[in-house]
Write an enzyme that holds these catalytic residues in place. Structure first.
Site, mmCIF file in Angstrom:
data_model
loop_
_atom_site.group_PDB
_atom_site.id
_atom_site.type_symbol
_atom_site.label_atom_id
_atom_site.label_comp_id
_atom_site.label_asym_id
_atom_site.label_seq_id
_atom_site.Cartn_x
_atom_site.Cartn_y
_atom_site.Cartn_z
ATOM 1 N N TYR A 85 0.417 -0.976 0.252
ATOM 2 C CA TYR A 85 -0.257 0.019 -0.160
ATOM 3 C C TYR A 85 1.377 1.433 0.116
ATOM 4 C CZ TYR A 85 -3.345 3.081 0.610
ATOM 5 O OH TYR A 85 -4.393 4.345 0.373
ATOM 6 N N PHE A 137 -7.587 21.712 -24.391
ATOM 7 C CA PHE A 137 -8.542 20.318 -24.142
ATOM 8 C C PHE A 137 -9.292 19.637 -23.769
ATOM 9 C CE2 PHE A 137 -7.381 16.036 -23.608
ATOM 10 C CZ PHE A 137 -7.978 15.718 -24.627
ATOM 11 N N THR A 138 -9.771 19.532 -24.096
ATOM 12 C CA THR A 138 -11.398 19.169 -23.303
ATOM 13 C C THR A 138 -11.054 19.077 -21.943
ATOM 14 O OG1 THR A 138 -11.428 16.878 -24.152
ATOM 15 C CG2 THR A 138 -12.698 18.045 -25.614
ATOM 16 N N ASP A 228 1.399 20.809 -19.742
ATOM 17 C CA ASP A 228 1.035 19.775 -20.760
ATOM 18 C C ASP A 228 1.550 18.713 -20.885
ATOM 19 O OD1 ASP A 228 -0.372 16.860 -21.009
ATOM 20 O OD2 ASP A 228 -2.425 18.558 -21.488
ATOM 21 N N LYS A 271 -0.373 7.380 -23.364
ATOM 22 C CA LYS A 271 -0.269 8.417 -24.435
ATOM 23 C C LYS A 271 1.318 8.181 -24.989
ATOM 24 C CE LYS A 271 -3.578 10.855 -24.192
ATOM 25 N NZ LYS A 271 -4.601 10.536 -23.136
ATOM 26 N N ARG A 395 -13.732 16.048 -33.403
ATOM 27 C CA ARG A 395 -12.982 16.900 -32.722
ATOM 28 C C ARG A 395 -13.084 18.202 -33.672
ATOM 29 N NH1 ARG A 395 -10.073 15.151 -27.931
ATOM 30 N NH2 ARG A 395 -12.533 14.898 -27.334
ATOM 31 N N PHE A 462 -18.751 14.667 -26.157
ATOM 32 C CA PHE A 462 -18.713 13.855 -27.189
ATOM 33 C C PHE A 462 -18.228 12.254 -26.619
ATOM 34 C CE2 PHE A 462 -14.410 13.903 -25.818
ATOM 35 C CZ PHE A 462 -14.046 14.690 -24.886
HETATM 36 N N1 PM9 Z 1 -6.788 12.330 -24.343
HETATM 37 C C1 PM9 Z 1 -6.927 11.784 -26.358
HETATM 38 O O1 PM9 Z 1 -7.784 10.638 -26.800
HETATM 39 C C2 PM9 Z 1 -8.155 10.548 -24.198
HETATM 40 C C3 PM9 Z 1 -9.438 10.681 -24.522
HETATM 41 S S1 PM9 Z 1 -10.182 12.219 -24.713
HETATM 42 C C4 PM9 Z 1 -10.521 13.096 -23.532
HETATM 43 O O2 PM9 Z 1 -6.770 12.639 -27.237
HETATM 44 C C5 PM9 Z 1 -4.621 16.103 -23.643
HETATM 45 C C6 PM9 Z 1 -3.392 16.850 -24.164
HETATM 46 C C7 PM9 Z 1 -5.256 15.139 -23.997
HETATM 47 C C8 PM9 Z 1 -5.582 14.107 -22.905
HETATM 48 C C9 PM9 Z 1 -5.975 13.171 -23.297
HETATM 49 C C10 PM9 Z 1 -5.642 14.318 -21.251
HETATM 50 C C11 PM9 Z 1 -5.920 13.728 -20.097
HETATM 51 C C12 PM9 Z 1 -5.056 16.296 -21.349
HETATM 52 N N2 PM9 Z 1 -3.492 16.184 -22.080
HETATM 53 O O3 PM9 Z 1 -7.245 11.043 -20.720
HETATM 54 O O4 PM9 Z 1 -7.146 11.721 -18.798
HETATM 55 O O5 PM9 Z 1 -4.465 14.729 -24.839
HETATM 56 O O6 PM9 Z 1 -4.909 10.940 -19.016
HETATM 57 O O7 PM9 Z 1 -5.707 12.904 -20.217
HETATM 58 C C13 PM9 Z 1 -7.555 11.716 -25.013
HETATM 59 P P1 PM9 Z 1 -6.603 11.172 -19.436
#
Ligand code: PM9
Length: 471
Positions: A85, A137-138, A228, A271, A395, A462
């Protein structure tokens, strides 16, 4: 040479072909479905590719998030998971890897990127604050707004034009930023939210010269910069390729130099880092770290796992080392370019220059007869799936959501459908099949009709919205 691939690549790059620096040891079967099957699946999914079952998808280009193939070394690392843990040895490996390659002092692990976005937004943003960023970004913008901030786009104008070939379309406009500082006062700007590369602009990079100049401007006003870093490896590749003085520097060196101009970063490790789950937040400020480390135990998990299993942290630590290898990142970006070059040879409208992680189809040009209020990008994603079982992501207007003040749709300048390439997963033959399907849909573009939204969730619509075709 008769093969069009060699003709185009040779013309563009003037050198011999690239190849992936790995070979395949395990495969996962995928299946092609009939058009009738796909129509049924699409109707059941409310014309939203996020609501399809992945079993019904042939080539899955929804996202590059959590969809990478791990290496044999990463899988071996999974067996070394220390699932204590507290104080897991895998956490210390991860901490070491982030310190070594990104150069930040303190690390807070999180379950994925938005966990880190939540923590940093909640800690630094107060109601009435303004958060300047190089495009939205969303999830990032939503957390900034939920914390009481107002998002302000300060990316250069070129980023909003899909045809503009500026080599660093992710750059911050220092003029726009300084005008905002003068208008609202530096005290009302908790930080600059800088992304490298910029996802919603088409995977476009920020130059080293721009981040250096940004640092200079922010220092004059006492404003921190948080990065980011989700696709910073790809950003480093573009700097190496395009910016004077960086051709002979390694991706690792460029990455560390870039990060040195920032005060910390958040990361969706799903990513760049070649893992299926994970994230982190890293900062240099000790007091801020204390706050974040305290908050992570409320929302994510203890500060030595943050929502990840020990084995996930080990795979992630190993993935960071693999992701900074020059051969890896070159093959990754070149594969994206291979697909994009096939499409531009057929004069299909895409965002240019070709970005790091995806091809973004310009749905506004593709379906010039469908107004944004009828969701052309969503329509294109549905038509592609119908044609061949290829899954892509909207997008455009659906992703942009509604203005929190007026409640109206936000109509973005970029109305795009993203073909996102997972890392180390698909072959060049898959890319050929994708290109042929896009071409077939393009040839039939005049017959396409738009969609109407029949269900709209409150947040990040979305992911779960439902649509019906217009008559
Ligand atoms: N990006 C993408 O497909 C995941 C689903 S769409 C919300 O591009 C950036 C630049 C991203 C991103 C996720 C996140 C969030 C932050 N910054 O999905 O929570 O492209 O790990 O990261 C998606 P998490």
């Amino acid at each position: 040479m008769s093969n069009p691939k060699f003709r185009t690549m040779g013309k563009q790059f003037g050198r011999r072909s690239w190849a992936e620096p790995w070979k395949i040891k395990m495969v996962e079967p995928i299946k092609m479905t009939s058009r009738d099957d796909r129509l049924k699946s699409l109707q059941e999914a409310g014309y939203n590719t996020f609501l399809l079952h992945s079993e019904d998808v042939y080539i899955d280009l929804l996202t590059d998030s959590g969809t990478s193939a791990m290496s044999d070394r990463q899988w071996a690392g999974m067996m070394l998971g220390d699932e204590a843990y507290a104080g897991s040895r895998n956490f210390y490996h991860l901490e070491e890897a982030v310190q070594k390659y990104y150069g930040y002092r303190y690390l807070v692990p999180t379950h994925q990127g938005r966990g880190a976005e939540h923590l940093i937004s909640r800690t630094l943003i107060k109601p009435g604050h303004y958060v300047p960023a190089n495009m939205y970004f969303t999830t990032t913008r939503l957390h900034q707004e939920l914390a009481g901030g107002t998002f302000v786009d300060v990316i250069i104008d070129e980023a909003h034009d899909p045809a503009n070939e500026h080599p660093f379309k992710g750059n911050v406009s220092l003029e726009k930023l300084e005008a905002l500082i003068k208008r609202v006062g530096a005290d009302n700007i908790p930080y600059v939210s800088l992304a490298g590369t910029v996802n919603m602009a088409g995977g476009q990079p920020v130059s080293m010269a721009n981040v250096r100049a940004l640092r200079g401007l922010c220092d004059r006003y006492g404003i921190p910069i948080y990065l980011d870093a989700t696709r910073m490896m790809e950003n480093a590749f573009f700097i190496q390729e395009r910016e004077e003085g960086y051709q002979d520097k390694s991706i690792a060196t460029i990455l560390k130099e870039f990060c040195s101009f920032t005060d910390g970063a958040w990361m969706s490790a799903k990513k760049d880092h070649l893992v299926n789950i994970g994230g982190w937040l890293a900062v240099n400020d000790g007091d801020l770290f204390d706050e974040l480390r305290n908050l992570v135990v409320v929302y994510e998990g203890l500060h030595t796992y943050g929502g990840m299993a020990g084995r996930d942290m080990e795979a992630l630590a190993i993935g960071i080392g693999e992701a900074v290898e020059d051969d890896h990142i070159r093959a990754r970006v070149e594969q994206v370019r291979y697909l994009g070059t096939l499409l531009t040879d057929w004069e299909i409208p895409i965002v240019k220059p070709i970005g790091g992680h995806a091809i973004f189809l310009d749905a506004k040009s593709f379906y010039s007869h469908i107004p944004q209020s009828q969701f052309p990008s969503q329509t294109l994603a549905a038509e592609l799936y119908l044609d061949s079982g290829i899954r892509s992501m909207e997008r455009g207007t659906v992703s942009a959501g509604r203005d929190p003040e007026t409640g109206d749709h936000r109509y973005p300048s970029l109305e795009l459908t993203r073909l996102t390439i997972p890392r180390r997963v698909y072959t060049q033959a898959h890319m050929d099949v994708v290109a042929e399907s896009v071409k077939a849909v393009y040839d039939a573009r005049g017959e396409a009709r738009g969609l109407k939204m029949v269900y709209e969730p409150r947040y990040l619509r979305f992911f779960q919205a439902r649509f019906e075709p217009l008559a």
